[in-house]
Design a protein around this motif. Structure first.
Motif, mmCIF file in Angstrom:
data_model
loop_
_atom_site.group_PDB
_atom_site.id
_atom_site.type_symbol
_atom_site.label_atom_id
_atom_site.label_comp_id
_atom_site.label_asym_id
_atom_site.label_seq_id
_atom_site.Cartn_x
_atom_site.Cartn_y
_atom_site.Cartn_z
ATOM 1 N N ASP A 73 -9.326 4.059 -12.616
ATOM 2 C CA ASP A 73 -9.659 5.328 -11.987
ATOM 3 C C ASP A 73 -8.484 6.305 -12.079
ATOM 4 O OD1 ASP A 73 -11.568 6.927 -10.448
ATOM 5 O OD2 ASP A 73 -10.113 6.723 -8.810
ATOM 6 N N SER A 132 0.849 -1.194 0.000
ATOM 7 C CA SER A 132 0.000 0.000 0.000
ATOM 8 C C SER A 132 0.879 1.236 0.000
ATOM 9 C CB SER A 132 -0.908 0.013 1.227
ATOM 10 O OG SER A 132 -1.841 -1.026 1.140
ATOM 11 N N ASP A 145 -9.384 -5.697 -8.040
ATOM 12 C CA ASP A 145 -9.433 -4.398 -7.376
ATOM 13 C C ASP A 145 -8.359 -3.458 -7.926
ATOM 14 O OD1 ASP A 145 -10.539 -2.605 -5.339
ATOM 15 O OD2 ASP A 145 -8.571 -2.830 -4.397
ATOM 16 N N LYS A 163 -8.843 9.127 -4.651
ATOM 17 C CA LYS A 163 -8.797 8.257 -3.468
ATOM 18 C C LYS A 163 -8.268 6.869 -3.820
ATOM 19 C CE LYS A 163 -12.555 10.487 -0.902
ATOM 20 N NZ LYS A 163 -11.723 11.426 -0.235
ATOM 21 N N SER A 164 -8.512 6.429 -5.045
ATOM 22 C CA SER A 164 -8.083 5.094 -5.470
ATOM 23 C C SER A 164 -6.566 4.917 -5.407
ATOM 24 C CB SER A 164 -8.584 4.800 -6.883
ATOM 25 O OG SER A 164 -8.141 5.801 -7.768
ATOM 26 N N ARG A 196 -9.484 -1.985 -11.233
ATOM 27 C CA ARG A 196 -10.478 -0.922 -11.033
ATOM 28 C C ARG A 196 -9.796 0.375 -10.626
ATOM 29 N NH1 ARG A 196 -12.095 1.616 -6.833
ATOM 30 N NH2 ARG A 196 -11.174 0.145 -5.365
ATOM 31 N N ARG A 197 -8.858 0.280 -9.685
ATOM 32 C CA ARG A 197 -8.152 1.473 -9.227
ATOM 33 C C ARG A 197 -7.249 2.035 -10.317
ATOM 34 N NH1 ARG A 197 -4.766 0.083 -5.360
ATOM 35 N NH2 ARG A 197 -5.175 -2.149 -5.447
ATOM 36 N N CYS A 198 -6.653 1.166 -11.117
ATOM 37 C CA CYS A 198 -5.831 1.617 -12.245
ATOM 38 C C CYS A 198 -6.681 2.412 -13.236
ATOM 39 C CB CYS A 198 -5.174 0.423 -12.930
ATOM 40 S SG CYS A 198 -4.156 0.883 -14.348
ATOM 41 N N GLU A 200 -6.178 3.403 -1.891
ATOM 42 C CA GLU A 200 -7.222 2.508 -1.383
ATOM 43 C C GLU A 200 -6.808 1.052 -1.247
ATOM 44 O OE1 GLU A 200 -10.519 3.172 -4.035
ATOM 45 O OE2 GLU A 200 -11.457 4.533 -2.601
ATOM 46 N N TRP A 215 -0.516 -1.954 -4.339
ATOM 47 C CA TRP A 215 -0.072 -1.938 -5.730
ATOM 48 C C TRP A 215 1.113 -2.876 -5.870
ATOM 49 C CZ3 TRP A 215 -3.178 0.321 -9.032
ATOM 50 C CH2 TRP A 215 -3.970 1.387 -8.620
ATOM 51 N N TRP A 260 -8.409 9.885 -13.970
ATOM 52 C CA TRP A 260 -7.952 11.094 -13.267
ATOM 53 C C TRP A 260 -6.840 11.777 -14.058
ATOM 54 C CZ3 TRP A 260 -2.864 10.989 -11.220
ATOM 55 C CH2 TRP A 260 -2.480 12.146 -10.553
#
Length: 144
Positions: free
Chosen positions: A129, A24, A122, A37-38, A125-127, A41, A44, A133
């Motif tokens: 996002d 993290s 997960d 925020k991702s 999904r964050r990637c 979250e 990685w 951004w």
């Protein structure tokens, strides 16, 4: 992030600690409002021995015990971790010399691949996002 740092006048040095595996990153309180925020979250994929300095004019957005993990400068962003990591990519890294790199930190290829499989949905999904951004908030900035 390493290449961007050097290009902008920073440097890359050997990190005090190796980061291989899923780690993290933490936001930087002063700049948390600038990043999605991702970014912080979940873990990685990391596979590096180096740390980069944040050059003049750049803003660090995330960090870990090993050093800065994400920065922006104008219309550019740099990440130290690997949001692009897939099971196939990690399998490639874990083979050959990667096998001995894992052994040196007490991991096996099977262990890192199992952890990768557990994180992939997960992380993807964050990637996505983070890419959204970047395209919306960073790449579209006017040159200052």
């Amino acid at each position: 992030a390493q290449q961007l740092s050097v290009t902008l006048g920073g440097n890359v040095t050997k990190a005090q600690s190796t980061e291989i595996g899923w780690f993290s990153v933490e936001n930087v309180p002063e700049t948390a409002h600038l990043a999605p925020k991702s970014l912080t979250e979940g873990p990685w994929m990391q596979w590096h021995y180096d740390a980069f300095s944040v050059p003049t004019g750049a803003t660090v957005l995330a960090q870990s015990a090993a050093g800065p993990q994400a920065m922006v400068c104008g219309r550019a962003a740099g990440l130290q971790f690997h949001p692009e990591a897939t099971e196939s990519i990690v399998r490639t890294w874990a083979s050959g010399d990667g096998e001995s790199e894992l052994a040196a930190i007490g991991l096996t290829e099977t262990e890192i691949l199992n952890h990768t499989r557990a994180q992939l949905d997960d992380a993807a999904r964050r990637c996505d996002d983070i890419v959204d951004w970047f395209l919306t908030d960073i790449a579209q900035r006017h040159m200052e």
